[in-house]
Design an enzyme around this catalytic site. Structure first.
Site, mmCIF file in Angstrom:
data_model
loop_
_atom_site.group_PDB
_atom_site.id
_atom_site.type_symbol
_atom_site.label_atom_id
_atom_site.label_comp_id
_atom_site.label_asym_id
_atom_site.label_seq_id
_atom_site.Cartn_x
_atom_site.Cartn_y
_atom_site.Cartn_z
ATOM 1 N N SER A 107 40.551 54.890 -19.358
ATOM 2 C CA SER A 107 40.445 55.210 -17.936
ATOM 3 C C SER A 107 41.577 56.168 -17.544
ATOM 4 O O SER A 107 41.705 57.242 -18.145
ATOM 5 C CB SER A 107 40.460 53.923 -17.110
ATOM 6 N N ASP A 225 28.685 54.035 -16.326
ATOM 7 C CA ASP A 225 29.991 53.979 -15.657
ATOM 8 C C ASP A 225 29.806 54.226 -14.152
ATOM 9 O O ASP A 225 29.283 55.262 -13.750
ATOM 10 C CB ASP A 225 30.914 55.034 -16.266
ATOM 11 N N HIS A 260 32.275 51.159 -17.258
ATOM 12 C CA HIS A 260 33.659 51.616 -17.306
ATOM 13 C C HIS A 260 34.558 50.689 -18.123
ATOM 14 O O HIS A 260 35.692 51.053 -18.444
ATOM 15 C CB HIS A 260 34.219 51.760 -15.890
#
Length: 307
Positions: A107, A225, A260
């Site tokens: 991330s 995501d 994600h």
């Protein structure tokens, strides 16, 4: 190779004014290939990932870089020099091979891993970036009073803020979304990032110069995501590498059913920090875990390939 052959590891906690983290390494004599592990916007030490890497035969240093004393409280203009210092510390350890240093992040940590490797091509020999960004983003202060001012970069280098993409001016729909988020409703922030990416001039300036990276690059993204468009970012990263004729191997692995929380095996099923449960990540725990397990051999292969 699955990397499950090492059962005994040692952990060394690091708590210094200029470095906070934990080193995990096999108990067998080194030096081992070394990995700097950086987390995302949660701000914690990603010790879980470092432990998995140690069991796979690596000396892995997981570091925090904000949100933990004596480090900055927010992800605002964090100097890349802090991570250069972490690489120096890791290189001096007998467990680590300083000639085989890589960076792994997820991330915002994936964004950071790419930035750091591009800034230090002679030090970092490879990058694994889970659900990363292709650009540097504006800082997102936790204190609303700081958020009201002019946007600032998340990173700095050489005392200068790294160019960044600001979030686009808010719309009435954004106001409704943030109200729902504050009231506890799970919220997808992906539309905000997609709209911000339409700012072509800012995107061009803030694009991470991944072509400067001095080694192989592995990008992993989730097709479901909902935090930000990691599939788009992954495509932009490898497109840039291709255009510049990157001389090392590179690959974008898209996991269509993952969200994600794609990461090292076990990431999706771990407890999340308070407040982060209101962020809609996309995907499902089972599909994220399956995708993470499927990607793990590729990750280990890249990290072991460094010379």
């Amino acid at each position: 190779m699955s990397g499950a052959g090492v059962t005994d590891i040692v952990s060394v906690r690091v708590s210094q004014p200029d470095l906070v983290g934990v080193l995990c390494a096999p108990t067998t004599p080194g030096p081992h290939p070394a990995v700097l592990v950086v987390g995302g916007s949660e701000g914690a030490v990603p010790a879980f990932a470092a432990g998995l890497l140690a069991r796979a035969g690596f000396a892995a240093l997981a570091v925090a870089y904000f949100g933990t004393a004596p480090l900055p409280s927010d992800l605002i203009e964090i100097p890349l020099e802090y991570f250069a210092g972490a690489l120096d510390w890791l290189s001096r350890r007998p467990e680590a091979d300083p000639g085989r240093l890589s960076v792994l992040g997820r991330s915002r940590g994936g964004e950071l891993a790419l930035l750091l490797a591009a800034a230090l091509p002679d030090r970092v020999r490879g990058v694994v970036a889970y659900v990363p960004s292709s650009v540097a983003w504006q800082a997102t202060p936790s204190d609303p009073r700081l958020a009201m001012g002019a946007p600032r970069s998340s990173w700095s280098h050489g005392g200068t803020p790294v160019p960044f993409v600001p979030m686009a001016p808010p719309t009435p729909a954004d106001g409704e979304m943030f109200t729902a988020f504050v009231r506890g409703r799970p919220t997808a922030f992906r539309p905000l990032f997609e709209r911000a990416m339409s700012q072509e001039a800012a995107v061009a300036v803030a694009a991470i110069p991944v072509e400067r990276i001095g080694g192989p690059v592995l990008v992993l993204s989730g097709g479901r995501d909902q935090l930000w468009p990691s599939e788009l970012f992954g495509s932009l990263i490898v497109d840039r590498l291709s255009r510049h004729g990157h001389r090392y191997p590179y690959e974008h692995v898209l996991m269509p059913e993952a969200g994600h929380l794609l990461g090292v095996p076990g990431t999706a099923s771990r407890p999340r920090r308070a407040g982060f449960d209101r962020l809609l990540m996309g995907g499902a725990v089972a599909s994220d875990e399956q995708a993470s397990r499927e990607c793990w051999p590729r990750v280990l292969d890249l990290l072991r390939s460094l010379s």
